[in-house]
Design a protein around this motif. Structure first.
Motif, PDB file in Angstrom:
ATOM      1  N   MET A   1       1.804-122.806  96.208  1.00 21.89           N
ATOM      2  CA  MET A   1       1.721-121.439  96.683  1.00 21.89           C
ATOM      3  C   MET A   1       0.949-120.622  95.659  1.00 21.89           C
ATOM      4  O   MET A   1       1.088-120.829  94.458  1.00 21.89           O
ATOM      5  N   PHE A   2       0.145-119.688  96.158  1.00 24.03           N
ATOM      6  CA  PHE A   2      -0.527-118.752  95.261  1.00 24.03           C
ATOM      7  C   PHE A   2      -0.795-117.458  96.017  1.00 24.03           C
ATOM      8  O   PHE A   2      -0.770-117.413  97.240  1.00 24.03           O
ATOM      9  N   THR A   3      -1.019-116.402  95.243  1.00 28.75           N
ATOM     10  CA  THR A   3      -1.254-115.070  95.797  1.00 28.75           C
ATOM     11  C   THR A   3      -2.592-114.551  95.304  1.00 28.75           C
ATOM     12  O   THR A   3      -2.970-114.768  94.153  1.00 28.75           O
ATOM     13  N   HIS A   4      -3.278-113.861  96.190  1.00 27.99           N
ATOM     14  CA  HIS A   4      -4.568-113.254  95.873  1.00 27.99           C
ATOM     15  C   HIS A   4      -4.512-111.797  96.327  1.00 27.99           C
ATOM     16  O   HIS A   4      -4.031-111.510  97.424  1.00 27.99           O
ATOM     17  N   ILE A   5      -5.011-110.887  95.510  1.00 31.12           N
ATOM     18  CA  ILE A   5      -5.048-109.459  95.847  1.00 31.12           C
ATOM     19  C   ILE A   5      -6.481-109.096  96.230  1.00 31.12           C
ATOM     20  O   ILE A   5      -7.419-109.418  95.505  1.00 31.12           O
ATOM     21  N   THR A   6      -6.636-108.444  97.379  1.00 26.97           N
ATOM     22  CA  THR A   6      -7.945-107.917  97.752  1.00 26.97           C
ATOM     23  C   THR A   6      -7.897-106.395  97.637  1.00 26.97           C
ATOM     24  O   THR A   6      -6.869-105.782  97.886  1.00 26.97           O
ATOM     25  N   GLN A   7      -9.022-105.822  97.274  1.00 27.37           N
ATOM     26  CA  GLN A   7      -9.101-104.386  97.026  1.00 27.37           C
ATOM     27  C   GLN A   7      -9.492-103.568  98.253  1.00 27.37           C
ATOM     28  O   GLN A   7      -9.333-102.353  98.255  1.00 27.37           O
ATOM     29  N   SER A   8     -10.028-104.254  99.275  1.00 29.13           N
ATOM     30  CA  SER A   8     -10.566-103.542 100.444  1.00 29.13           C
ATOM     31  C   SER A   8     -10.674-104.511 101.619  1.00 29.13           C
ATOM     32  O   SER A   8     -10.560-105.730 101.429  1.00 29.13           O
ATOM     33  N   PRO A   9     -10.954-103.991 102.815  1.00 32.79           N
ATOM     34  CA  PRO A   9     -11.203-104.889 103.944  1.00 32.79           C
ATOM     35  C   PRO A   9     -12.353-105.866 103.643  1.00 32.79           C
ATOM     36  O   PRO A   9     -12.292-107.038 104.015  1.00 32.79           O
ATOM     37  N   TYR A  10     -13.382-105.384 102.949  1.00 30.47           N
ATOM     38  CA  TYR A  10     -14.499-106.257 102.579  1.00 30.47           C
ATOM     39  C   TYR A  10     -14.010-107.417 101.708  1.00 30.47           C
ATOM     40  O   TYR A  10     -14.420-108.568 101.904  1.00 30.47           O
ATOM     41  N   GLY A  11     -13.118-107.140 100.781  1.00 30.65           N
ATOM     42  CA  GLY A  11     -12.550-108.191  99.943  1.00 30.65           C
ATOM     43  C   GLY A  11     -11.753-109.193 100.752  1.00 30.65           C
ATOM     44  O   GLY A  11     -11.787-110.400 100.484  1.00 30.65           O
ATOM     45  N   THR A  12     -11.045-108.712 101.757  1.00 31.09           N
ATOM     46  CA  THR A  12     -10.281-109.600 102.639  1.00 31.09           C
ATOM     47  C   THR A  12     -11.228-110.483 103.443  1.00 31.09           C
ATOM     48  O   THR A  12     -10.988-111.682 103.609  1.00 31.09           O
ATOM     49  N   VAL A  13     -12.324-109.916 103.922  1.00 31.58           N
ATOM     50  CA  VAL A  13     -13.338-110.684 104.653  1.00 31.58           C
ATOM     51  C   VAL A  13     -13.904-111.781 103.761  1.00 31.58           C
ATOM     52  O   VAL A  13     -14.017-112.945 104.162  1.00 31.58           O
ATOM     53  N   LYS A  14     -14.273-111.439 102.531  1.00 31.26           N
ATOM     54  CA  LYS A  14     -14.860-112.414 101.609  1.00 31.26           C
ATOM     55  C   LYS A  14     -13.872-113.537 101.296  1.00 31.26           C
ATOM     56  O   LYS A  14     -14.253-114.703 101.200  1.00 31.26           O
ATOM     57  N   LEU A  15     -12.596-113.193 101.150  1.00 24.83           N
ATOM     58  CA  LEU A  15     -11.570-114.200 100.896  1.00 24.83           C
ATOM     59  C   LEU A  15     -11.456-115.149 102.097  1.00 24.83           C
ATOM     60  O   LEU A  15     -11.412-116.372 101.940  1.00 24.83           O
TER      61      LEU A  15
END
Length: 160
Positions: A1-15
């Protein structure tokens, strides 16, 4: 298991695009999170990376959409379903028991007993006091996808 933080919708898209680069055919991905957390955005971004042309929409009213990309992509949204019996009516088990391609299930937590023995779980949460930041946690149920989660963690890294 791991967690990733995105800063914006764009970051979520890139992830999501990065996840799509590593996902394997035959994978069931269950997405959990509150309304508006970004589950559909995540699926849309993965589907585009997986070669889906045209619009990828939430199947909230259709309950299921099928897309053709580099492999078949099946997208379920269980939000409107009330009983587990309704899953049979929409052909849920035909796609999840032996997936041919990649299967996305939004609101999977509504029917945990109906899920396959092995799947990837993506939990998307809004960060407190931030409308745009998301905490995205990747894990797996069963042993089949443990290696994938480890590989994904290394590939995605900690950048946001």
């Amino acid at each position: 298991m791991f967690t990733h933080i995105t800063q914006s919708p764009y970051g979520t898209v890139k992830l999501a695009e990065k996840v799509a680069q590593r996902v394997r055919e035959g994978t069931v991905i269950c997405l959990e999170g509150a309304l508006g957390a970004g589950k559909t955005l995540f699926v849309q971004s993965m589907a585009r990376t997986l070669g889906v042309q045209g619009e990828v929409t939430s199947p909230t009213f259709n309950l299921m959409n099928i897309y053709e990309g580099f492999c078949p992509i099946v997208h379920f949204d269980l939000y409107r379903l009330q009983t587990e019996e309704e899953l049979e009516d929409i052909g849920f088990y035909e796609y999840t028991d032996f997936p041919d391609g990649i299967v996305f299930i939004e609101w999977a937590e509504k029917f945990p007993e109906a899920l396959p023995d092995d799947y990837v779980k993506i939990q998307i949460e809004r960060m407190k006091d931030s409308g745009k930041m998301r905490r995205i946690t990747f894990s797996c149920v069963g042993e089949e996808h443990e290696e994938f989660i480890d590989e994904l963690e290394e590939f995605v890294g900690t950048e946001s």
